[in-house]
Design a protein around this motif. Structure first.
Motif, PDB file in Angstrom:
ATOM      1  N   ARG A   1       0.818  -1.205   0.000  1.00 49.11           N
ATOM      2  CA  ARG A   1       0.000   0.000   0.000  1.00 49.11           C
ATOM      3  C   ARG A   1       0.859   1.265   0.000  1.00 49.11           C
ATOM      4  N   PRO A   2       0.256   2.399  -0.387  1.00 48.80           N
ATOM      5  CA  PRO A   2       0.998   3.663  -0.339  1.00 48.80           C
ATOM      6  C   PRO A   2       1.460   3.985   1.082  1.00 48.80           C
ATOM      7  N   GLU A   3       2.636   4.591   1.180  1.00 53.31           N
ATOM      8  CA  GLU A   3       3.198   4.985   2.460  1.00 53.31           C
ATOM      9  C   GLU A   3       3.450   6.482   2.479  1.00 53.31           C
ATOM     10  N   LEU A   4       3.198   7.082   3.629  1.00 54.05           N
ATOM     11  CA  LEU A   4       3.368   8.525   3.791  1.00 54.05           C
ATOM     12  C   LEU A   4       4.798   8.910   4.136  1.00 54.05           C
ATOM     13  N   SER A   5       5.630   7.919   4.485  1.00 56.58           N
ATOM     14  CA  SER A   5       6.933   8.210   5.081  1.00 56.58           C
ATOM     15  C   SER A   5       7.922   8.839   4.111  1.00 56.58           C
ATOM     16  N   GLU A   6       7.985   8.342   2.857  1.00 62.54           N
ATOM     17  CA  GLU A   6       9.013   8.837   1.950  1.00 62.54           C
ATOM     18  C   GLU A   6       8.661   8.497   0.505  1.00 62.54           C
ATOM     19  N   THR A   7       9.370   9.156  -0.408  1.00 62.10           N
ATOM     20  CA  THR A   7       9.270   8.835  -1.833  1.00 62.10           C
ATOM     21  C   THR A   7      10.298   7.774  -2.174  1.00 62.10           C
ATOM     22  N   TYR A   8       9.860   6.706  -2.774  1.00 61.06           N
ATOM     23  CA  TYR A   8      10.784   5.646  -3.166  1.00 61.06           C
ATOM     24  C   TYR A   8      10.143   4.819  -4.265  1.00 61.06           C
ATOM     25  N   GLY A   9      10.915   3.900  -4.824  1.00 64.26           N
ATOM     26  CA  GLY A   9      10.391   3.043  -5.872  1.00 64.26           C
ATOM     27  C   GLY A   9      11.460   2.109  -6.386  1.00 64.26           C
ATOM     28  N   PHE A  10      11.158   1.455  -7.499  1.00 61.06           N
ATOM     29  CA  PHE A  10      12.144   0.583  -8.139  1.00 61.06           C
ATOM     30  C   PHE A  10      11.834   0.470  -9.621  1.00 61.06           C
ATOM     31  N   ALA A  11      12.859   0.096 -10.361  1.00 66.41           N
ATOM     32  CA  ALA A  11      12.720  -0.265 -11.777  1.00 66.41           C
ATOM     33  C   ALA A  11      13.423  -1.601 -11.955  1.00 66.41           C
ATOM     34  N   GLU A  12      12.769  -2.522 -12.664  1.00 66.80           N
ATOM     35  CA  GLU A  12      13.297  -3.884 -12.798  1.00 66.80           C
ATOM     36  C   GLU A  12      13.180  -4.329 -14.245  1.00 66.80           C
ATOM     37  N   ALA A  13      14.206  -5.003 -14.724  1.00 66.90           N
ATOM     38  CA  ALA A  13      14.195  -5.546 -16.083  1.00 66.90           C
ATOM     39  C   ALA A  13      14.689  -6.983 -16.040  1.00 66.90           C
ATOM     40  N   ALA A  14      14.142  -7.812 -16.926  1.00 67.73           N
ATOM     41  CA  ALA A  14      14.540  -9.217 -16.995  1.00 67.73           C
ATOM     42  C   ALA A  14      14.539  -9.664 -18.444  1.00 67.73           C
ATOM     43  N   MET A  15      15.395 -10.618 -18.742  1.00 71.48           N
ATOM     44  CA  MET A  15      15.426 -11.227 -20.065  1.00 71.48           C
ATOM     45  C   MET A  15      15.816 -12.683 -19.890  1.00 71.48           C
ATOM     46  N   GLY A  16      15.381 -13.510 -20.865  1.00 70.87           N
ATOM     47  CA  GLY A  16      15.688 -14.919 -20.705  1.00 70.87           C
ATOM     48  C   GLY A  16      15.302 -15.759 -21.897  1.00 70.87           C
ATOM     49  N   SER A  17      15.176 -17.053 -21.651  1.00 71.90           N
ATOM     50  CA  SER A  17      14.887 -18.034 -22.704  1.00 71.90           C
ATOM     51  C   SER A  17      13.586 -17.712 -23.428  1.00 71.90           C
ATOM     52  N   TYR A  18      13.495 -18.161 -24.693  1.00 77.05           N
ATOM     53  CA  TYR A  18      12.297 -17.992 -25.518  1.00 77.05           C
ATOM     54  C   TYR A  18      11.924 -16.512 -25.669  1.00 77.05           C
ATOM     55  N   GLN A  19      12.978 -15.697 -25.837  1.00 76.53           N
ATOM     56  CA  GLN A  19      12.790 -14.258 -26.043  1.00 76.53           C
ATOM     57  C   GLN A  19      11.993 -13.618 -24.896  1.00 76.53           C
ATOM     58  N   GLN A  20      12.241 -14.103 -23.706  1.00 77.04           N
ATOM     59  CA  GLN A  20      11.538 -13.552 -22.545  1.00 77.04           C
ATOM     60  C   GLN A  20      12.046 -12.147 -22.244  1.00 77.04           C
ATOM     61  N   ARG A  21      11.092 -11.231 -22.036  1.00 81.57           N
ATOM     62  CA  ARG A  21      11.410  -9.853 -21.673  1.00 81.57           C
ATOM     63  C   ARG A  21      10.389  -9.367 -20.648  1.00 81.57           C
ATOM     64  N   GLU A  22      10.894  -8.762 -19.592  1.00 84.33           N
ATOM     65  CA  GLU A  22      10.019  -8.244 -18.545  1.00 84.33           C
ATOM     66  C   GLU A  22      10.492  -6.860 -18.116  1.00 84.33           C
ATOM     67  N   LEU A  23       9.540  -5.984 -17.906  1.00 84.37           N
ATOM     68  CA  LEU A  23       9.813  -4.660 -17.347  1.00 84.37           C
ATOM     69  C   LEU A  23       8.808  -4.409 -16.231  1.00 84.37           C
ATOM     70  N   LYS A  24       9.315  -4.011 -15.076  1.00 89.05           N
ATOM     71  CA  LYS A  24       8.456  -3.699 -13.942  1.00 89.05           C
ATOM     72  C   LYS A  24       8.943  -2.405 -13.294  1.00 89.05           C
ATOM     73  N   ALA A  25       8.010  -1.661 -12.741  1.00 87.37           N
ATOM     74  CA  ALA A  25       8.378  -0.427 -12.039  1.00 87.37           C
ATOM     75  C   ALA A  25       7.322  -0.113 -10.999  1.00 87.37           C
ATOM     76  N   MET A  26       7.762   0.579  -9.944  1.00 85.29           N
ATOM     77  CA  MET A  26       6.851   1.015  -8.885  1.00 85.29           C
ATOM     78  C   MET A  26       7.326   2.358  -8.348  1.00 85.29           C
ATOM     79  N   LEU A  27       6.374   3.224  -8.044  1.00 80.55           N
ATOM     80  CA  LEU A  27       6.683   4.518  -7.436  1.00 80.55           C
ATOM     81  C   LEU A  27       5.722   4.771  -6.289  1.00 80.55           C
ATOM     82  N   ASN A  28       6.289   5.024  -5.100  1.00 81.32           N
ATOM     83  CA  ASN A  28       5.507   5.441  -3.934  1.00 81.32           C
ATOM     84  C   ASN A  28       5.762   6.920  -3.725  1.00 81.32           C
TER      85      ASN A  28
END
Length: 843
Positions: A233-260
């Protein structure tokens, strides 16, 4: 109260004041030395509590949920400080490295509507943390199958998933009006349609699975249990987040991101997005560049939280998921050109499209005597698919795939006609749930009362095409003209149905300490379920004419729960529960007086469970064991009818399921942990009924059909194939399933290196109650998974390598035999070896 602290002996209480005011007042009134540590500039307002017989207990009740706790040392000094979880940097939070001498961590769950330790709940429950989901590369609920004791996920022709817990699931999921036996929730929202199970899991706090009927604490009652996904859930304490990338077999590609992102002292937002794709594990060599088992998913979740004070919070959340793929690879039928499970020959350009949208409003309000929780949701599901029903590239002009011996009594001994199915389903649903939950108090009495409302409307349209004349020409899928069926002889049937299902319920549960360490729990639920269907079956034209039936029914049910739990010590509890549940009735699109009615009966389940939860050897070993016996009445399954196009849900009068489960966690060393889970189950149909297996009936009548025999002759043979199901086993109940995971941590100079090796065994089981040795046995499998990760202490990034199916084993995830058409059986396989490289940056 006239003062901030009640001082009467045996009735110590605290008003809603700051922590420093409470410390000052309590110190003066009771002569206590109270020290507050690690507070800094943080302001904590204590909760209102009363009725406690000690300052320490009153403080801890008032501090609940603040992240602080009070302890008393041997000098009788009370120290208030942060709850210690681990000493790792923020980018290592979620890692399970054990501090020297520390025991297994406390897992707090909300399965019974309030925050409580998993070890204190007198019920069988399993928990997977968000970190464990990532470690095991679990992207959706389907990937959890067999990773949790007694938990099996399968699908109907790959397009509609169904959950089974302890053998209690949904054996007629291709009937759009049937309801789940296992309730699926995301952040407390009951997901009305099974399609929600296919959505990707993103930014997850944990997943909780409870077993057995649970209608006295959950809005939507279920007989099998509940799967609860809790997002962050959203938090009041601070601004933070992440960015994530993945690649793999069978042309697998993933992009994920989050911002609080906090917008003010009272408002915060959190946004999580992901995109996941791969080219597909299976080649369809009948079409150019057309792979199956592909992935192309988009997930979006936005949250806005308003928390004006410590007692009130409001959360508005919207979740959207979209998948646009060629669909699953179903290997079976008479696709005999290749024995490779990753190669098929389907001459239909199949597709599977799904979008889900769920908007919800959550209110949490702490009152003087209880917590008020309210959840309102609006949901939409839209699914479309095209499916190669004959699972081959054969036509009626090609030779038969099997050589005929004697009379023609096998489908494969005749040329296979082309057969294509199309399905569109749209679901609009609204839910509302209100709960009032007791606050912690010295008396030990806990209670919850609630109300639930559901209104769902489903539109579904099925249009199937078959080369019934066996001319071998491409199928004509045109639906047009004043006389639709006369204009196109390739139309097999067209169904168009509207379904409306409503449910409302009142429920409550009370836990009361009979004597010290012995608690009794009792609950009751009233539910009213009703449905009204409008069916346009078999010969339905685009204007939805003619309406063939309007089945409806209304049921009132009273269900309940009784339990006892005894705590032998702080680390050991034994419990017993007795509960019952109801799965709603529904309607069939056709009627066969002998084999299935227009309206089928409710399922009923009475569940007996006894269990023990222990933390042993200074909390270095956690061992939870449960045994259960289920008395099943009117178990729902699907039977074919005498008429070739008839198929519907029917009820087995009486069956039983029984088994044991074990989950354990062992700290072998500060840097080495072992997790082991095991389930052993069995079942029996005590009082069965006669039913027709479509596959058997189609095989024995194919020669008559080709020869132009009369309907009476064909139907007589079909009826003669009926079999008594008494003594058979229920579906999707593997005798044994086991999971073992070894986690090893190496503390390096600059970071933490983790190795996690997992092993999964699932025994064979029957996919249907017909128990056919030829088409119903789903083989057992052994799988290994490996995860390696490195997280530096002083940096904000980490990297991981995940290998699923380490030794590239061929394993069947799900087996399905069509309940319409030609009764073909096909398999959906687990993924081959997949190697994924993943990197995340935290900010």
């Amino acid at each position: 109260m006239s003062s901030v602290v009640q001082a009467q002996q045996g009735n110590i209480g605290i008003d809603k004041i700051s922590i420093q005011e409470a410390v000052d007042t309590l110190s003066k009134q009771y002569g206590k030395v109270i020290i507050v540590r690690d507070l800094g500039n943080k302001s904590i307002t204590l909760k209102v509590v009363s009725g406690f017989d000690s300052v320490l207990n009153a403080l801890n009740a008032s501090l609940a949920g603040s992240g602080y706790q009070a302890t008393e040392n041997i000098q009788n000094t009370i120290v208030i400080e942060k709850v210690v979880t681990d000493e790792l940097p923020s980018n290592l939070q979620g890692k399970t490295l054990n501090k020297e001498g520390a025991g297994i961590e406390k897992i707090v769950v909300t399965a019974h509507k309030s925050d409580k330790s998993m070890q204190d709940l007198a019920t069988s429950i399993s928990v997977l943390s968000g970190d464990n989901l990532s470690r095991n590369n679990i992207n959706n609920v389907f990937n959890m199958s067999d990773k949790i004791p007694s938990f099996v996920v399968s699908s109907v022709q790959g397009y509609r998933p169904t959950i089974s817990i302890r053998g209690v699931g949904n054996e007629i999921p291709d009937n759009a009006g049937t309801k789940q036996a296992v309730a699926y929730h995301v952040d407390g929202v009951f997901m009305v349609n099974d399609y929600a199970l296919l959505a990707d899991l993103q930014d997850i706090e944990r997943v909780e699975l409870t077993r057995g009927p649970d209608g006295t604490v959950y809005g939507n009652s279920s007989t099998g249990g509940a799967l609860n996904v809790i997002t962050k859930r959203p938090e009041l304490s601070e601004t933070y987040g992440f960015a994530e990338a993945a690649m793999g077999s069978y042309q697998q590609r993933e992009l994920k991101a989050m911002l609080n992102l906090p917008l003010s002292n009272t408002i915060a937002t959190r946004v999580a997005v992901s995109h996941r794709e791969n080219e597909g594990y299976t080649e369809n060599l009948a079409l150019d560049n057309y792979r199956l088992d592909d992935v192309d998913n988009q997930t979006f979740r936005a949250q806005v939280s308003w928390q004006p004070d410590d007692n009130l919070s409001l959360l508005l959340q919207h979740q959207y998921f979209k998948s646009d793929t060629h669909g699953p690879a179903l290997k079976g039928g008479f696709d005999t050109k290749s024995t490779d499970p990753r190669v098929v020959y389907h001459d239909t350009a199949e597709f599977y499209n799904l979008s889900t949208a769920v908007t919800s409003l959550h209110l949490d309000w702490t009152l003087d005597f209880a917590k008020l929780n309210s959840i309102f949701s609006k949901q939409k599901y839209d699914m479309g698919r095209k499916f190669d029903i004959d699972r081959s590239d054969l036509t009626a002009n090609d030779p038969a795939p099997l050589q005929m011996t004697g009379v023609l009594d096998l489908l494969g001994e005749a040329p296979i006609p082309q057969f294509v199915g199309n399905l569109r389903q749209i679901d609009h649903s609204n839910t509302a749930e209100i709960n009032l939950v007791s606050e912690p108090n010295e008396s030990g009495i806990e209670w919850v009362v609630g109300a639930f409302w559901l209104d769902t409307q489903i539109f579904s349209r099925t249009s199937n095409f078959v080369d019934d004349g066996r001319d071998g020409q491409p199928l004509n899928e045109t639906i047009a003209g004043p006389n639709v069926f006369a204009n196109n002889a390739d139309i097999d049937f067209i169904n168009s149905d509207f379904r409306n299902f409503k449910s409302h319920a009142l429920f409550g549960q009370l836990s009361y300490p009979l004597i010290e360490d012995l608690n009794i729990t009792a609950g009751l639920r009233y539910t009213k379920n009703q449905f009204e269907d409008e069916r346009c079956s078999y010969n339905c034209v685009p204007t939805r004419e003619p309406i063939s039936s309007n089945p409806s029914e209304s049921n009132n049910n009273l269900t309940g729960k009784f339990g006892l739990d005894y705590r032998w010590s702080q680390q050991n509890m034994t419990y017993f529960t007795l509960a019952n549940g109801i799965k709603p009735a529904g309607s069939n699109s056709s009627v066969d007086i002998r084999f299935f009615p227009e309206v089928f009966e409710q399922e009923t389940l009475v569940a007996y469970e006894i269990g023990n939860k222990s933390d042993l050897f200074d909390k270095k070993v956690r061992l939870n064991v449960a045994g259960f016996y289920y008395d099943y009445k009117d178990y729902l399954f699907e039977s074919s009818g005498i008429g070739r196009f008839d198929s519907g849900a029917s009820n087995i009068p009486k069956a039983e399921v029984y088994g044991i489960e074990m989950e354990s966690e062992i700290i072998i060393h500060d840097n080495l942990t072992l997790n082991v889970s095991l389930s052993m189950m069995d079942s029996k149909i005590i009082e069965g009924r006669e039913a027709i297996d479509r596959a058997v009936a189609e095989n024995l009548t194919v020669g008559l059909i080709i020869d132009g025999a009369s309907s009476d002759e064909i139907n007589a043979i079909r009826e003669s194939t009926a079999q008594d199901l008494t003594g058979n086993k229920l579906a999707k109940i593997p005798k044994t399933a086991a999971n073992i995971r070894l986690n090893h941590f190496i503390e390096m100079n600059n970071g933490l290196f983790e190795t996690s090796l997992g092993y999964t065994f699932r025994d064979e089981y029957f996919s249907r109650v017909f128990n056919s040795s030829q088409r119903d046995i789903v083989p057992s499998y052994h799988l290994y998974n490996l995860n390696l990760s490195y997280t530096p202490y002083s940096e904000k990034w980490n990297v991981a390598v995940n290998v699923q199916n380490l030794f590239d084993k061929v394993a069947i995830a799900s087996r399905h035999t069509d309940t319409f058409g030609l009764g073909f059986t096909s398999d959906q396989y687990l993924s081959p070896r997949i190697i994924t490289l993943k990197g995340r940056y935290n900010f």
